[in-house]
Design a protein around this motif. Sequence first.
Motif, PDB file in Angstrom:
ATOM      1  N   ALA A   1      21.299   7.485  -5.273  1.00  0.00           N
ATOM      2  CA  ALA A   1      21.069   6.126  -5.781  1.00  0.00           C
ATOM      3  C   ALA A   1      19.593   5.777  -5.881  1.00  0.00           C
ATOM      4  O   ALA A   1      19.216   4.862  -6.627  1.00  0.00           O
ATOM      5  N   ILE A   2      18.729   6.499  -5.138  1.00  0.00           N
ATOM      6  CA  ILE A   2      17.304   6.145  -5.180  1.00  0.00           C
ATOM      7  C   ILE A   2      16.534   6.965  -6.222  1.00  0.00           C
ATOM      8  O   ILE A   2      15.334   6.727  -6.429  1.00  0.00           O
ATOM      9  N   ARG A   3      17.194   7.909  -6.876  1.00  0.00           N
ATOM     10  CA  ARG A   3      16.486   8.750  -7.851  1.00  0.00           C
ATOM     11  C   ARG A   3      15.851   7.934  -8.984  1.00  0.00           C
ATOM     12  O   ARG A   3      14.666   8.120  -9.296  1.00  0.00           O
ATOM     13  N   PRO A   4      16.616   7.032  -9.652  1.00  0.00           N
ATOM     14  CA  PRO A   4      15.988   6.266 -10.743  1.00  0.00           C
ATOM     15  C   PRO A   4      14.814   5.420 -10.252  1.00  0.00           C
ATOM     16  O   PRO A   4      13.797   5.294 -10.952  1.00  0.00           O
ATOM     17  N   GLY A   5      14.934   4.845  -9.053  1.00  0.00           N
ATOM     18  CA  GLY A   5      13.865   4.016  -8.526  1.00  0.00           C
ATOM     19  C   GLY A   5      12.609   4.804  -8.228  1.00  0.00           C
ATOM     20  O   GLY A   5      11.486   4.369  -8.531  1.00  0.00           O
ATOM     21  N   LEU A   6      12.772   5.984  -7.624  1.00  0.00           N
ATOM     22  CA  LEU A   6      11.614   6.832  -7.339  1.00  0.00           C
ATOM     23  C   LEU A   6      10.940   7.296  -8.626  1.00  0.00           C
ATOM     24  O   LEU A   6       9.707   7.345  -8.726  1.00  0.00           O
ATOM     25  N   LYS A   7      11.763   7.645  -9.609  1.00  0.00           N
ATOM     26  CA  LYS A   7      11.208   8.088 -10.889  1.00  0.00           C
ATOM     27  C   LYS A   7      10.397   6.971 -11.539  1.00  0.00           C
ATOM     28  O   LYS A   7       9.288   7.199 -12.046  1.00  0.00           O
ATOM     29  N   TYR A   8      10.956   5.754 -11.505  1.00  0.00           N
ATOM     30  CA  TYR A   8      10.260   4.620 -12.125  1.00  0.00           C
ATOM     31  C   TYR A   8       8.997   4.249 -11.358  1.00  0.00           C
ATOM     32  O   TYR A   8       7.972   3.903 -11.961  1.00  0.00           O
ATOM     33  N   ALA A   9       9.047   4.333 -10.030  1.00  0.00           N
ATOM     34  CA  ALA A   9       7.868   3.998  -9.231  1.00  0.00           C
ATOM     35  C   ALA A   9       6.685   4.875  -9.610  1.00  0.00           C
ATOM     36  O   ALA A   9       5.521   4.434  -9.590  1.00  0.00           O
TER      37      ALA A   9
ATOM     38  N   ARG B   1       0.839  -1.206   0.000  1.00  0.00           N
ATOM     39  CA  ARG B   1       0.000   0.000   0.000  1.00  0.00           C
ATOM     40  C   ARG B   1       0.870   1.251   0.000  1.00  0.00           C
ATOM     41  O   ARG B   1       0.439   2.317  -0.415  1.00  0.00           O
ATOM     42  N   HIS B   2       2.098   1.103   0.520  1.00  0.00           N
ATOM     43  CA  HIS B   2       3.022   2.227   0.557  1.00  0.00           C
ATOM     44  C   HIS B   2       4.439   1.724   0.378  1.00  0.00           C
ATOM     45  O   HIS B   2       4.800   0.622   0.815  1.00  0.00           O
ATOM     46  N   ILE B   3       5.242   2.544  -0.296  1.00  0.00           N
ATOM     47  CA  ILE B   3       6.634   2.198  -0.589  1.00  0.00           C
ATOM     48  C   ILE B   3       7.508   3.371  -0.165  1.00  0.00           C
ATOM     49  O   ILE B   3       7.192   4.531  -0.469  1.00  0.00           O
ATOM     50  N   VAL B   4       8.611   3.075   0.510  1.00  0.00           N
ATOM     51  CA  VAL B   4       9.556   4.112   0.877  1.00  0.00           C
ATOM     52  C   VAL B   4      10.926   3.766   0.309  1.00  0.00           C
ATOM     53  O   VAL B   4      11.347   2.607   0.349  1.00  0.00           O
ATOM     54  N   TYR B   5      11.593   4.774  -0.243  1.00  0.00           N
ATOM     55  CA  TYR B   5      12.965   4.635  -0.735  1.00  0.00           C
ATOM     56  C   TYR B   5      13.897   5.354   0.239  1.00  0.00           C
ATOM     57  O   TYR B   5      13.645   6.510   0.618  1.00  0.00           O
ATOM     58  N   ILE B   6      14.981   4.673   0.632  1.00  0.00           N
ATOM     59  CA  ILE B   6      15.912   5.241   1.604  1.00  0.00           C
ATOM     60  C   ILE B   6      17.296   5.335   0.983  1.00  0.00           C
ATOM     61  O   ILE B   6      17.851   4.328   0.525  1.00  0.00           O
ATOM     62  N   GLY B   7      17.863   6.553   0.949  1.00  0.00           N
ATOM     63  CA  GLY B   7      19.188   6.741   0.387  1.00  0.00           C
ATOM     64  C   GLY B   7      19.334   8.118  -0.231  1.00  0.00           C
ATOM     65  O   GLY B   7      18.497   9.012  -0.015  1.00  0.00           O
ATOM     66  N   GLY B   8      20.403   8.284  -1.025  1.00  0.00           N
ATOM     67  CA  GLY B   8      20.668   9.557  -1.675  1.00  0.00           C
ATOM     68  C   GLY B   8      20.387   9.504  -3.159  1.00  0.00           C
ATOM     69  O   GLY B   8      19.310   9.079  -3.595  1.00  0.00           O
TER      70      GLY B   8
ATOM     71  N   SER C   1       0.920   5.086  -1.522  1.00  0.00           N
ATOM     72  CA  SER C   1       1.741   6.171  -0.984  1.00  0.00           C
ATOM     73  C   SER C   1       3.202   5.923  -1.291  1.00  0.00           C
ATOM     74  O   SER C   1       3.704   4.810  -1.097  1.00  0.00           O
ATOM     75  N   LEU C   2       3.885   6.969  -1.755  1.00  0.00           N
ATOM     76  CA  LEU C   2       5.299   6.868  -2.100  1.00  0.00           C
ATOM     77  C   LEU C   2       6.072   7.916  -1.301  1.00  0.00           C
ATOM     78  O   LEU C   2       5.776   9.116  -1.381  1.00  0.00           O
ATOM     79  N   TRP C   3       7.074   7.438  -0.526  1.00  0.00           N
ATOM     80  CA  TRP C   3       7.846   8.328   0.327  1.00  0.00           C
ATOM     81  C   TRP C   3       9.340   8.107   0.098  1.00  0.00           C
ATOM     82  O   TRP C   3       9.753   7.130  -0.529  1.00  0.00           O
TER      83      TRP C   3
END
Length: 695
Positions: free
Chosen positions: A25-33, A16-23, A41-43
């Motif tokens: 390195a998480i930009r491509p993952g957040l963009k794709y999500a 139901r919610h996904i969180v990315y932790i890091g600097g 929810s995306l945090w």
Amino acid sequence: MNPSRRDNLKKFLSPRHIVYIGGDAIRPGLKYAQQIGFVGSLWAVNPRETEIEGVKCYPDIASLPEAPDATFIAVNANKTIEVVEALAKRGAAGAVCHAAGFSEVGAEGALLENRLAEAAGDMAIIGPNCTGAVNFFDRASMTRGNYGEVSPDRGIAMIAQSGTVALNFIASDRGLKIGYSVNVGNQSVTSMADLVDVMLDDERVSAIGIYIEGLKDVASFEKAILRALKQAIPVVVLKAGTSDKGAAAASSHTGAMISPNDVFEAFLDRFGIVRTSSLSEFIETLKLFSSIEKLPGGKLAVMTFSGADSSISADVAEKNGVELPNLSDRQSASVRERLSAYTAPANPLDMGLTLWGNKDQQTACYQAMLSEVFDCGMLISNHPFGLHQIEVRHWDTAIEALIEAKNRTGKPFVYASNLPEGLPAAPRARLMEGGIPALQGLEDAFAAFAHAVRYRERRETVLERESIWNNRMLPSSTEGESTTVVDEWKGKQWLRSIGVNVPEGMLVDLSDLPTALASVKFPVVLKAVGETLTHKTELSAVRLHLSSSEEVIAAAQDMFARVPTNPTQFIVEEMVSGVVAELIVGLKRDPQFGVVLMLGSGGVLTELLEDTVQLILPVEPDEIRVALQSTKAFKLLSGYRGKPAGDLEAAVQAIANIAAAAQNNPIVALDVNPLMVRSVGNGAFAVDCVLEISS
């Protein structure tokens, strides 16, 4: 996997919610999500940023609005452990640990990985050392980058020990519908077996594909696979890291001839798992399993528009063990009505160009071919690609006719291009919409069909035998274990005690030979005895066809002088005559998969032919009989070139007795070579034996 972790893994896979932790390195993952269309929810968590790729950042895990179902952690190995501890404390369900530097780098990394597992508690951890997971069904991404935007209603679950391989599957131009893709990494907490088990809860999963380098928990994997069998969800494997034939070391032929790869192959077959040999075969097999409406029987009708395609198809079918029966007389007459005068009904059927572009006639011809005898039809044709001057409507007509014939007959049809690139996306999609698997590449298409037939047959057999999972003998811990090789005499007495025939004989000291031989019926065999004399022929420690006391005594004295151990004990036993075939029968205890039974051509042909088959215990007599039928030795057992048939049932019973005894005895390895099979009614005799036991 305990119930709490299992629930957490389900939450992680459908979050139901996904969180990315890091600097960064998480930009491509957040963009794709966001690109894939995640609706929950995306945090992000980063103490130095307020937002990354438009996603709000929180300074720490404690500040998140609620405990996340899924987390992607992209920090270094040591920091990863701290993050997992904080997530577990917050009540998070699961996380991807992206960082490397754990058990794959050695002892220090292994200690870190143990700490990671402890920190996780009941969390479902994917990795470490992995790229993450994507749920394409629900458009949820917990991964490092872009994996495309497909969203099938039904498709396969892909589990891989390589992030690159996982991406290659997704990015391939094969039309493979993938619902889940998980790169498992080191499997510190969540294993492939756990993922299979949870994915089987999702009715949208049509098949499961696994790229595997090694198993961590065989018992759990077996339970998950058996559940998949019961639900009729095929599991297809591509195994990497196969090893050399002679890699295993033991004192018997068996130990040297059963490699880890052989054992893994036997394990897969035992539990109805499909093993493929290449990436393309893997994909096409999964495509067939996930797109065909019902698994086909083994009788295939092949149709082409080319004599070359027909000839090549026949060759490839034979190579893959695919049955291409002849047409019945009535079928032949019906098919002939739709062909030109110079085209003969056959299988494969070359329809030539007479029907080219004529949908009604093609449909009728396909129907006639499937009216009797055959379980499935396969049309082979390349669809033009990249040649814009060619009008493709006639190729489209062939596809529409195939779909129509499938609907009219109610039988499964398959379309196969003879080249992998010979089926572009548009016609491939039309075929799949029409319920027809669109396979690419002739070799892989026939291999996939053979796998489907074998899976159907094997599944029925496995499910009929509860003994497979009720009586499995997986190896216990070998810590502190020592082993002993017993001499041939003791080994044969053990064989006799479990109901295996051995030649009549006696154990005699060198000094007692003159007296003992007074009651012997000649000719006899003389063998030196000793725990180190495991390969007697090479050591000149065996003599055959001795016809007098003088010959026996002279041979014994010569062995005493020439054999390195100066043996003083000898076996004197009768010669076994009237031998039809010689078999090798072996047992080996594998540290992962339990006791493995090997059988095949024995005697002097053992190493020359390498004609063996392996079975994971327990086995039943009919399975042994089928295994023997797959060897070259079976021709001799059947009566070769006018010679008498061998006592197959006696051989099967001897092998079954050995296999059954292995369930309750501390056997490390056993080598019976040869098991001499005499003519029908005259039995089978173990004339040489090497037995290694745990002591």
